[in-house]
Design a protein around this motif. Sequence first.
Motif, PDB file in Angstrom:
ATOM      1  N   HIS A 181       0.837  -1.201   0.000  1.00 48.33           N
ATOM      2  CA  HIS A 181       0.000   0.000   0.000  1.00 48.33           C
ATOM      3  C   HIS A 181       0.877   1.257   0.000  1.00 48.33           C
ATOM      4  O   HIS A 181       0.590   2.210  -0.731  1.00 48.33           O
ATOM      5  CB  HIS A 181      -0.959  -0.003   1.197  1.00 48.33           C
ATOM      6  N   ARG A 182       1.933   1.242   0.782  1.00 46.05           N
ATOM      7  CA  ARG A 182       2.852   2.384   0.804  1.00 46.05           C
ATOM      8  C   ARG A 182       3.478   2.603  -0.572  1.00 46.05           C
ATOM      9  O   ARG A 182       3.607   3.733  -1.040  1.00 46.05           O
ATOM     10  CB  ARG A 182       3.946   2.175   1.851  1.00 46.05           C
ATOM     11  N   ARG A 183       3.884   1.505  -1.213  1.00 43.80           N
ATOM     12  CA  ARG A 183       4.462   1.629  -2.561  1.00 43.80           C
ATOM     13  C   ARG A 183       3.427   2.181  -3.541  1.00 43.80           C
ATOM     14  O   ARG A 183       3.754   2.988  -4.412  1.00 43.80           O
ATOM     15  CB  ARG A 183       4.986   0.278  -3.043  1.00 43.80           C
ATOM     16  N   LEU A 184       2.183   1.750  -3.400  1.00 44.18           N
ATOM     17  CA  LEU A 184       1.127   2.241  -4.286  1.00 44.18           C
ATOM     18  C   LEU A 184       0.857   3.726  -4.064  1.00 44.18           C
ATOM     19  O   LEU A 184       0.566   4.448  -5.021  1.00 44.18           O
ATOM     20  CB  LEU A 184      -0.162   1.442  -4.093  1.00 44.18           C
ATOM     21  N   ILE A 185       0.933   4.174  -2.827  1.00 50.60           N
ATOM     22  CA  ILE A 185       0.756   5.606  -2.554  1.00 50.60           C
ATOM     23  C   ILE A 185       1.753   6.399  -3.399  1.00 50.60           C
ATOM     24  O   ILE A 185       1.387   7.351  -4.086  1.00 50.60           O
ATOM     25  CB  ILE A 185       0.937   5.927  -1.053  1.00 50.60           C
ATOM     26  N   ALA A 186       3.003   5.990  -3.367  1.00 49.18           N
ATOM     27  CA  ALA A 186       4.047   6.697  -4.116  1.00 49.18           C
ATOM     28  C   ALA A 186       3.844   6.550  -5.622  1.00 49.18           C
ATOM     29  O   ALA A 186       3.964   7.527  -6.372  1.00 49.18           O
ATOM     30  CB  ALA A 186       5.424   6.175  -3.714  1.00 49.18           C
ATOM     31  N   LYS A 187       3.516   5.346  -6.062  1.00 51.00           N
ATOM     32  CA  LYS A 187       3.370   5.073  -7.496  1.00 51.00           C
ATOM     33  C   LYS A 187       2.196   5.844  -8.101  1.00 51.00           C
ATOM     34  O   LYS A 187       2.328   6.462  -9.159  1.00 51.00           O
ATOM     35  CB  LYS A 187       3.179   3.564  -7.702  1.00 51.00           C
ATOM     36  N   VAL A 188       1.062   5.821  -7.431  1.00 52.88           N
ATOM     37  CA  VAL A 188      -0.116   6.520  -7.941  1.00 52.88           C
ATOM     38  C   VAL A 188       0.110   8.030  -7.898  1.00 52.88           C
ATOM     39  O   VAL A 188      -0.216   8.740  -8.854  1.00 52.88           O
ATOM     40  CB  VAL A 188      -1.392   6.117  -7.166  1.00 52.88           C
ATOM     41  N   SER A 189       0.695   8.526  -6.836  1.00 50.99           N
ATOM     42  CA  SER A 189       0.969   9.961  -6.730  1.00 50.99           C
ATOM     43  C   SER A 189       1.909  10.428  -7.838  1.00 50.99           C
ATOM     44  O   SER A 189       1.671  11.466  -8.464  1.00 50.99           O
ATOM     45  CB  SER A 189       1.588  10.298  -5.372  1.00 50.99           C
ATOM     46  N   LYS A 190       2.953   9.669  -8.095  1.00 52.36           N
ATOM     47  CA  LYS A 190       3.899  10.014  -9.153  1.00 52.36           C
ATOM     48  C   LYS A 190       3.181  10.033 -10.507  1.00 52.36           C
ATOM     49  O   LYS A 190       3.359  10.962 -11.298  1.00 52.36           O
ATOM     50  CB  LYS A 190       5.049   9.019  -9.173  1.00 52.36           C
ATOM     51  N   PHE A 191       2.372   9.015 -10.764  1.00 56.46           N
ATOM     52  CA  PHE A 191       1.646   8.943 -12.032  1.00 56.46           C
ATOM     53  C   PHE A 191       0.708  10.140 -12.195  1.00 56.46           C
ATOM     54  O   PHE A 191       0.658  10.756 -13.259  1.00 56.46           O
ATOM     55  CB  PHE A 191       0.853   7.639 -12.131  1.00 56.46           C
ATOM     56  N   LEU A 192      -0.036  10.473 -11.139  1.00 54.28           N
ATOM     57  CA  LEU A 192      -0.976  11.593 -11.228  1.00 54.28           C
ATOM     58  C   LEU A 192      -0.247  12.913 -11.473  1.00 54.28           C
ATOM     59  O   LEU A 192      -0.730  13.759 -12.229  1.00 54.28           O
ATOM     60  CB  LEU A 192      -1.842  11.669  -9.969  1.00 54.28           C
ATOM     61  N   ASN A 193       0.910  13.090 -10.869  1.00 53.80           N
ATOM     62  CA  ASN A 193       1.706  14.308 -11.106  1.00 53.80           C
ATOM     63  C   ASN A 193       2.197  14.367 -12.549  1.00 53.80           C
ATOM     64  O   ASN A 193       2.139  15.426 -13.189  1.00 53.80           O
ATOM     65  CB  ASN A 193       2.890  14.377 -10.143  1.00 53.80           C
ATOM     66  N   GLU A 194       2.684  13.252 -13.053  1.00 55.20           N
ATOM     67  CA  GLU A 194       3.136  13.210 -14.445  1.00 55.20           C
ATOM     68  C   GLU A 194       1.970  13.462 -15.397  1.00 55.20           C
ATOM     69  O   GLU A 194       2.120  14.138 -16.414  1.00 55.20           O
ATOM     70  CB  GLU A 194       3.779  11.858 -14.753  1.00 55.20           C
ATOM     71  N   TYR A 195       0.815  12.928 -15.058  1.00 53.57           N
ATOM     72  CA  TYR A 195      -0.365  13.113 -15.896  1.00 53.57           C
ATOM     73  C   TYR A 195      -0.783  14.586 -15.929  1.00 53.57           C
ATOM     74  O   TYR A 195      -1.165  15.107 -16.975  1.00 53.57           O
ATOM     75  CB  TYR A 195      -1.507  12.223 -15.403  1.00 53.57           C
ATOM     76  N   GLN A 196      -0.684  15.254 -14.801  1.00 51.04           N
ATOM     77  CA  GLN A 196      -0.997  16.689 -14.746  1.00 51.04           C
ATOM     78  C   GLN A 196      -0.070  17.473 -15.674  1.00 51.04           C
ATOM     79  O   GLN A 196      -0.500  18.404 -16.352  1.00 51.04           O
ATOM     80  CB  GLN A 196      -0.887  17.225 -13.316  1.00 51.04           C
ATOM     81  N   ASP A 197       1.198  17.104 -15.694  1.00 53.22           N
ATOM     82  CA  ASP A 197       2.150  17.762 -16.597  1.00 53.22           C
ATOM     83  C   ASP A 197       1.753  17.540 -18.056  1.00 53.22           C
ATOM     84  O   ASP A 197       1.810  18.471 -18.871  1.00 53.22           O
ATOM     85  CB  ASP A 197       3.575  17.239 -16.367  1.00 53.22           C
ATOM     86  N   LEU A 198       1.346  16.321 -18.386  1.00 53.18           N
ATOM     87  CA  LEU A 198       0.908  16.011 -19.749  1.00 53.18           C
ATOM     88  C   LEU A 198      -0.319  16.837 -20.122  1.00 53.18           C
ATOM     89  O   LEU A 198      -0.380  17.416 -21.214  1.00 53.18           O
ATOM     90  CB  LEU A 198       0.599  14.518 -19.881  1.00 53.18           C
ATOM     91  N   LYS A 199      -1.284  16.917 -19.216  1.00 55.29           N
ATOM     92  CA  LYS A 199      -2.485  17.713 -19.476  1.00 55.29           C
ATOM     93  C   LYS A 199      -2.132  19.175 -19.721  1.00 55.29           C
ATOM     94  O   LYS A 199      -2.658  19.795 -20.643  1.00 55.29           O
ATOM     95  CB  LYS A 199      -3.451  17.634 -18.282  1.00 55.29           C
ATOM     96  N   GLN A 200      -1.243  19.700 -18.922  1.00 51.59           N
ATOM     97  CA  GLN A 200      -0.829  21.100 -19.068  1.00 51.59           C
ATOM     98  C   GLN A 200      -0.199  21.322 -20.439  1.00 51.59           C
ATOM     99  O   GLN A 200      -0.518  22.302 -21.123  1.00 51.59           O
ATOM    100  CB  GLN A 200       0.146  21.490 -17.953  1.00 51.59           C
ATOM    101  N   THR A 201       0.668  20.433 -20.846  1.00 46.72           N
ATOM    102  CA  THR A 201       1.310  20.539 -22.157  1.00 46.72           C
ATOM    103  C   THR A 201       0.283  20.469 -23.278  1.00 46.72           C
ATOM    104  O   THR A 201       0.311  21.267 -24.218  1.00 46.72           O
ATOM    105  CB  THR A 201       2.363  19.420 -22.329  1.00 46.72           C
ATOM    106  N   LEU A 202      -0.629  19.533 -23.164  1.00 51.13           N
ATOM    107  CA  LEU A 202      -1.659  19.362 -24.190  1.00 51.13           C
ATOM    108  C   LEU A 202      -2.549  20.594 -24.290  1.00 51.13           C
ATOM    109  O   LEU A 202      -2.792  21.115 -25.385  1.00 51.13           O
ATOM    110  CB  LEU A 202      -2.497  18.118 -23.900  1.00 51.13           C
ATOM    111  N   PHE A 203      -3.021  21.084 -23.157  1.00 48.01           N
ATOM    112  CA  PHE A 203      -3.882  22.265 -23.168  1.00 48.01           C
ATOM    113  C   PHE A 203      -3.144  23.497 -23.693  1.00 48.01           C
ATOM    114  O   PHE A 203      -3.712  24.290 -24.447  1.00 48.01           O
ATOM    115  CB  PHE A 203      -4.453  22.548 -21.780  1.00 48.01           C
TER     116      PHE A 203
END
Length: 146
Positions: free
Chosen positions: A108-130
């Motif tokens: 669960h601890r590893r998933l917290i880090a993994k999901v958080s990292k993915f969501l941050n990277e996804y936000q960067d992608l959205k910003q670039t796309l927009f």
Amino acid sequence: MKTTETQLKYVEWLSAEDMHLMSKQWLSELSFLKDEQLFFEDLIRKYIFELIAPEQFKKTTKIVESLSNSRKKTEELTKIVEAHERGLEVMVDGVDQVIEEEVYKNEHRRLIAKVSKFLNEYQDLKQTLFTTVKKISKSEKKGLTE
């Protein structure tokens, strides 16, 4: 921007209910991202001619590849979180299984880090796309008013 993986040094104690709620939240967010990614693909199709123009082509290729990778990662994370959610039984079955419970908590601890990292990277992608689509949209409007 290069993101480095960090190790969690302190994680507050999470109950089985907390971990269940967090997993459900992740699944909800990932489900939303799937729909959002479909929207982005439609948006790219709408502006495809502008996006493949020579001055945009390299950037567009990178965005499309990132979106494709993001979709794959979303599917992968969804499966991982669903399996993790099913494994919650070890925490609530009433049987004292110290090792299995610790393994589950560590996952669960590893998933917290993994999901958080993915969501941050996804936000960067959205910003670039927009930003890219906004720039194209403005240049289209400018061309219409001239």
